[in-house]
Design a protein around this motif. Structure first.
Motif: not given
Length: 888
Positions: A575-599
């Protein structure tokens, strides 16, 4: 109209501010004086025919009735007689007898009598063997015990072996889509229909029976249609498969014997006809109900003993099913009917080795399938045994069922269960997330720890869960004492030691509020086990950082989160070198899930991200997502903690408006309107543009009015103006809240929630109830029990109830619903079945609920209507339980 629209519960939730007041009880039905008791019989059932006795076209020659006489009859069910209002005895035919269920009878109609009496329980009585009258149709389901479907001779041999009747019922058409005796199984059963065709004109008719596997049709005693062996059900038939017959106008007896074997895929069986030479050509179709000679249907209104002696039977139904990977629980409902000396002393054997008492018990079964339930209502009443079948009925799971299951299991005699079943109970409690589970968790945990063959990992797991249980019950000091025992059990295994120390540190922090001691334990875990390949070590550092975050020391918190990033072993090494890319991508996925109602999905993803990238816990977007997820999940305390952290993080000031809004909404959802109003005031003053953008003025006005109403009620000392809506329930019994009813008749009919039921006849049958102080924009749960007789095809086509919710009450009810839907009801064949749904409350002070039923054919009874508020936390707990990972 689509099939889903026809299967319906019609519940209209209408905003309203009227208190729940019981309507006057329904006027008692005027009954003629009962005739003298027929000597020798133990019990009798008042039978109430249905139908229009003034319509000459509806008058029949006979009456058919279902008797819940299990426990009173001889083995063949023949000790039955029927008496008219004037005391005249009528010849009786027993059409089907289920020793562990119902008995179907037929007798000659006596003028326009609206009450008959059916007697049972006379060992010396001559058998009821009157020839059947050529009216009505019954079906009998049995377990198939035959060996072959290859010929009629093989079917006859199998039918002789198939003695176990699993269900029987009256019906109006042969359009079968279920194995009623075992609704979750399409295999190894037989269905036998017996009835009478009413041919309207002499002509040449063509017949066909579409069925899965083997089916044989008899008309006028002659076998006219054969389908042998394994065969897939189809609704299209080659021309040469139709059977052509010359039929004279009049009534013709018929029988259909259908067998689904071991490879059956569906349970279907349908009787078709066509007539190409009729005056009006008839295309291929189901034989309609009008072409079957009908009888008048009567239903037992109760059970009586001679000279007022005790007499009892019981009704039952599958209340709900709770299922998660590895665990399935069925909640069953039982209701004693009749008169006993002391109903509280009624004893039950639930058929799974457990017992209960009382007139209206519920019970939890850990396996699907068949059980023999026995009710003992006293020495003067014979044991009443019925076959019950637990299955997953097609109804949504109630958000109340988890807590109810815990309550029922807490009062059960689980100490006598085998170890495997006790372990299943413990695992269920562990994943149920119910606040009422902890006393039982502690008892079962100690019980299992006393077993000699508990492996080390399981023993330590049990002890750490016990620590939680005691802390949750306000005994955190005892919990810390148990930590020492758990450490001794863990021995020299570092992975188990870490689990115990982590649990102890969390309890010191969250329950004892001993922050220094908690910090020391977190530090001990990390210093002694820094190199251990275990996520628990990384988690200890994260919790240590959380402790400092809660204390407002963000510098120390950041240091612990950075430390956590170096711990946990190989799993977290990438979880080191690609941390920033992974974090950003997963946060976007989490945001999409929340908007869809998948709490839940959002929360799981964020928790996984927390372990992978601990430092992000001090970043605004992550904190905001955690707060929003917890708010929607009903975890208001945790959500507000996240919002408060956001308000402390100056570098993330851009989230302040949303954080304040979140705080206000948490208090609104929790029913704390005064505090909610304070935060809305802050939001309106500090961020007027955001306030306008989100159009919060109507919400503000609602919260303000609600807070003022609660304050006024508090000053008046009444509480009635501010207390949140707690629910509405009625079993249509005298003295219970009944609301306003239209065209629903209250009658005694052995209900699932008392002796009185609501009868739906025709359309526009409705019940409405005003609900005071609902949760604005919240959810509610609507359920009721129903039982239909003589339905054609699926109930969906002919009986439904629609649901809508509107804001306001009385003259202020909104014209357009804020929520509306229709639900389906599966065919019950005379058994009690539950229908339920979840609906949205309006953004209003109050609501009015209206259930509008429609029933075109047969007889529909309803009972046990409930409208209950549902919290976000209940919904989240149920979702988490259903979707939980399999227990290790």
């Amino acid at each position: 109209m689509s099939p889903n629209r026809f299967l319906q519960i019609c519940v209209f939730l209408v905003g309203g501010a009227a208190a729940l007041q019981a309507a006057p009880p329904p006027a008692p039905v005027e009954e003629p004086a009962p005739p003298p008791w027929v000597p020798g019989y133990r019990v009798r059932f008042p039978l109430r025919p249905t139908g229009d006795f003034t319509n000459e076209n509806a008058i029949t020659e006979s009456v058919e009735a279902r008797l819940p006489a299990a426990g009173y009859l001889r083995a063949d069910g023949s000790d039955i007689c029927v008496q008219t209002q004037t005391g005249e005895l009528l010849p009786v035919s027993v059409l089907s007898h289920n020793p562990a269920g119902d008995t179907l009878i037929q007798f000659k109609r006596h003028g326009n009598d609206h009450v008959y009496w059916a007697y049972a329980g006379n060992p010396t009585a001559p058998p009821a063997n009157a020839p059947p009258i050529q009216e009505g149709m019954s079906v009998e389901f049995r377990d198939w015990a035959g060996d072959s479907l290859a010929s009629w001779a093989d079917i006859v041999a199998g039918l002789k072996k198939s003695t176990t009747v699993t269900a029987n019922a009256f019906t109006e058409m042969v359009v079968q889509n279920a194995n009623v005796g075992r609704p979750d199984s399409n295999r190894n059963f037989t269905a036998s229909y017996r009835g009478f065709l009413r041919i309207p004109e002499t002509s040449t008719y063509k017949f066909h029976v579409g069925a899965e596997d083997a089916v044989f049709l008899f008309i006028d005693g002659n076998r006219v249609f054969d389908q042998k062996g394994s065969h897939r059900f189809s609704v299209r038939f080659p021309v040469n498969e139709w059977i052509e017959m010359e039929m004279t106008a009049g009534v013709h007896p018929f029988e259909i014997h259908h067998v689904c074997g071991s490879d059956a895929i569906v349970s279907a069986c349908s009787f078709y006809y066509r007539n190409d030479s009729a005056v009006k050509k008839i295309g291929p179709s189901w034989i309609p109900a009008e072409m079957f000679a009908r009888a008048t249907l009567a239903e037992a209104a109760g059970i009586e003993g001679k000279d007022g002696a005790s007499a009892a039977t019981f009704a039952w139904g599958v209340d709900d099913t709770l299922s998660t990977p590895g665990i399935t629980l069925h909640l069953a409902r039982f209701e004693a009917q009749g008169r006993t000396k002391d109903p509280t002393q009624i004893k039950w054997d639930f058929g799974d080795g457990t017992h209960g008492t009382g007139p209206s018990p519920s019970h939890v079964y850990f396996k699907s399938g068949e059980y023999k339930v026995t009710m003992n209502a006293g020495a003067d009443v014979p044991p009443i045994a019925q076959r019950v079948y637990m299955w997953t009925a097609p109804s949504p799971t109630s958000p109340y069922s988890l807590a109810k299951a815990v309550e029922l299991l807490s009062s059960s005699d689980w100490t006598d269960w085998d170890t495997q079943r006790v372990n299943s109970l413990f695992d269920f409690l562990t994943v149920s997330e119910q606040p009422n589970r902890w006393p039982l968790v502690e008892k079962i945990g100690r019980h299992l720890l006393n077993k000699p063959d508990v492996d080390l990992k399981r023993r330590v797991t049990l002890q750490t869960i016990l620590m939680d249980a005691m802390a949750e019950q306000g005994r955190a000091d005892e919990s810390m004492q148990l930590m020492q025992d758990a450490l001794m059990a863990a021995g020299k295994l570092p992975s188990l030691q870490v689990l115990v120390l982590l649990k102890g540190a969390d309890i010191q922090w969250n329950y004892r509020k001993e922050f220094k001691e908690a910090s020391q334990l977190y530090e001990k875990i990390i210093s002694e086990h820094r190199g251990l390949d275990s996520p628990a070590v990384r988690e200890a550092a994260i919790h240590w950082g959380d402790l400092y975050t809660q204390a407002g020391d963000m510098v120390q918190a950041e240091e612990r989160y950075r430390l956590a990033k170096t711990l946990g072993g190989e799993r977290f090494a990438a979880t080191g070198q690609t941390e920033a890319i992974q974090r950003g991508a997963q946060l976007r996925i989490a945001e999409q899930k929340l908007r869809s109602g998948d709490v839940r999905g959002t929360r799981l993803l964020l928790e996984r991200m927390e372990m992978d990238f601990p430092e992000q816990k001090l970043e605004g977007m992550y904190r905001f997502m955690r707060a929003e997820t917890d708010r929607f999940a009903g975890r208001y305390e945790q959500a507000m903690q996240h919002y408060e952290v956001l308000l402390k993080l100056r570098q993330w000031a851009g989230f302040r408006d949303r954080a304040i809004h979140g705080m206000a909404d948490c208090y609104l959802r929790g029913g704390e309107f005064a505090k909610s109003l304070e935060w809305f005031d802050k939001l309106r003053e500090s961020f007027p543009e955001y306030y306008e953008l989100k159009k919060l003025e109507p919400v503000y006005a609602l919260v303000k009015t609600r807070a003022e109403r609660a304050e006024a009620a508090k000053k008046a000392g009444t509480g009635s103006g501010g207390e949140m809506f707690r629910g509405y329930a009625t079993g249509f019994e005298p003295g219970q809240p009944l609301g306003s009813f239209s065209k629903i008749v209250f009658e005694p009919a052995m209900g699932i929630d008392g002796p009185t039921v609501g009868t739906v006849k025709g359309s526009l049958c409705a019940v409405s109830q005003e609900l005071l102080n609902v949760q604005p924009g919240g959810d509610c749960w609507v359920e009721y029990w129903y039982r239909e007789q003589l339905q054609t095809r699926d109930v969906a086509a002919w009986s439904y109830v629609g649901i809508a919710m509107l804001a306001g009450i009385g003259e202020n009810v909104a014209k357009a619903p804020s929520d509306s839907l229709t639900l389906g009801m599966g065919r019950s064949f005379g058994q009690w079945r539950k229908a339920a749904t979840r609906m949205k409350m309006p953004m209003a002070q109050d609501a009015t609920i209206r259930l509008s039923f429609t029933n075109f054919y047969g007889l529909m009874r309803v009972d046990g209507v409930k409208i209950l508020p549902v919290t976000d936390r209940q919904i989240d707990s149920l979702r988490s339980f259903i979707e939980a990972s399999e227990i290790e």
